[in-house]
Design an enzyme around this catalytic site. Sequence first.
Site, PDB file in Angstrom:
ATOM      1  NE  ARG A  49      -2.674  -7.644  -4.301  1.00  0.00           N
ATOM      2  CZ  ARG A  49      -3.127  -8.088  -3.103  1.00  0.00           C
ATOM      3  NH1 ARG A  49      -2.729  -8.157  -2.206  1.00  0.00           N
ATOM      4  NH2 ARG A  49      -4.638  -8.082  -3.249  1.00  0.00           N
ATOM      5  CB  SER A  57      -4.194  -6.536   4.807  1.00  0.00           C
ATOM      6  OG  SER A  57      -4.037  -5.377   4.049  1.00  0.00           O
ATOM      7  CE  LYS A 108     -10.960  -7.627   1.791  1.00  0.00           C
ATOM      8  NZ  LYS A 108      -9.927  -6.693   1.570  1.00  0.00           N
ATOM      9  CG  HIS A 166      -1.950  -0.975   1.601  1.00  0.00           C
ATOM     10  ND1 HIS A 166      -2.055  -1.878   2.534  1.00  0.00           N
ATOM     11  CD2 HIS A 166      -2.766  -1.262   0.707  1.00  0.00           C
ATOM     12  CE1 HIS A 166      -3.117  -2.653   2.397  1.00  0.00           C
ATOM     13  NE2 HIS A 166      -3.649  -2.432   1.109  1.00  0.00           N
TER      14      HIS A 166
HETATM   15  O1  PNS Z   1      -8.809  -2.738   0.439  1.00  0.00           O
HETATM   16  P1  PNS Z   1      -9.835  -3.477  -0.166  1.00  0.00           P
HETATM   17  O2  PNS Z   1     -10.980  -4.127   0.841  1.00  0.00           O
HETATM   18  O3  PNS Z   1      -9.916  -4.054  -1.369  1.00  0.00           O
HETATM   19  O4  PNS Z   1     -10.891  -1.938  -0.667  1.00  0.00           O
HETATM   20  C1  PNS Z   1     -12.143  -2.046  -0.849  1.00  0.00           C
HETATM   21  C2  PNS Z   1     -13.012  -0.771  -0.778  1.00  0.00           C
HETATM   22  C3  PNS Z   1     -13.118  -0.526   0.869  1.00  0.00           C
HETATM   23  C4  PNS Z   1     -12.040   0.409  -1.468  1.00  0.00           C
HETATM   24  C5  PNS Z   1     -14.392  -1.055  -1.401  1.00  0.00           C
HETATM   25  O5  PNS Z   1     -15.003  -2.034  -0.454  1.00  0.00           O
HETATM   26  C6  PNS Z   1     -14.928   0.601  -1.360  1.00  0.00           C
HETATM   27  O6  PNS Z   1     -14.981   1.228  -2.108  1.00  0.00           O
HETATM   28  N1  PNS Z   1     -16.013   0.578  -0.292  1.00  0.00           N
HETATM   29  C7  PNS Z   1     -16.676   1.461  -0.001  1.00  0.00           C
HETATM   30  C8  PNS Z   1     -18.263   1.592  -0.472  1.00  0.00           C
HETATM   31  C9  PNS Z   1     -18.442   1.519  -1.787  1.00  0.00           C
HETATM   32  O7  PNS Z   1     -18.261   2.296  -2.373  1.00  0.00           O
HETATM   33  N2  PNS Z   1     -18.853   0.230  -2.304  1.00  0.00           N
HETATM   34  C10 PNS Z   1     -19.146   0.253  -3.865  1.00  0.00           C
HETATM   35  C11 PNS Z   1     -17.812  -0.100  -4.529  1.00  0.00           C
HETATM   36  S1  PNS Z   1     -18.176  -0.183  -6.391  1.00  0.00           S
END
Ligand code: PNS
Length: 166
Positions: free
Chosen positions: A93, A131, A44, A20
């Site tokens: 990745r 992570s 998650k 990150h």
């Molecule tokens: O590190 P991650 O878990 O891959 O991050 C995913 C994250 C938190 C960026 C994604 O789940 C997100 O954007 N969550 C906020 C809610 C949202 O906008 N969801 C719709 C995405 S299309």
Amino acid sequence: MMNKRIAICPGSFDCITLGHLDIITRAAAMFDEIIVVAMNNQDKKYTFTSKERIDMIKKSTAGIKNVTVDLYDGLLADYAAKKHASAIIKGLRAMSDFEYEFQMALANKKLNPQVETLFLTTSTENMYLSSSMVKQIAVMGGDVSDFVPPVILDDILKKLSPKAKK
Ligand code: PNS
């Protein structure tokens, strides 16, 4: 004066890794301001609290001048609009990341056509890093010092290491 170019680096950051930090550092060189935002991924279950997650991001990015850290519990597309961001930056990745990231990028574009999702290629040394891998190793008492910023190593061990006094 030209408007400031603002980009958002969103993620779960449960916990932030050197992968990150590499993406954030490279993004910071391309934009005037980077907002690293810890968000919630409905799929998650988090190990670290929101406060722990953003505290670790703050410590890890303290040396990068144009980075600020935030927490947001809502849609990324709405957050990007609120912050007048022109881009969302994600690290990619392997191919296994692609389908999920591509779907999110398309959904975010639909929800907020003003913001572009940009993908930065992972550095090869971080190809395998995640992570969840860091957490698995730490829980089993393994050495994670090559995977996370040194300033947060103790925070991770305190929470996860079987050797830590609780
Ligand atoms: O590190 P991650 O878990 O891959 O991050 C995913 C994250 C938190 C960026 C994604 O789940 C997100 O954007 N969550 C906020 C809610 C949202 O906008 N969801 C719709 C995405 S299309």
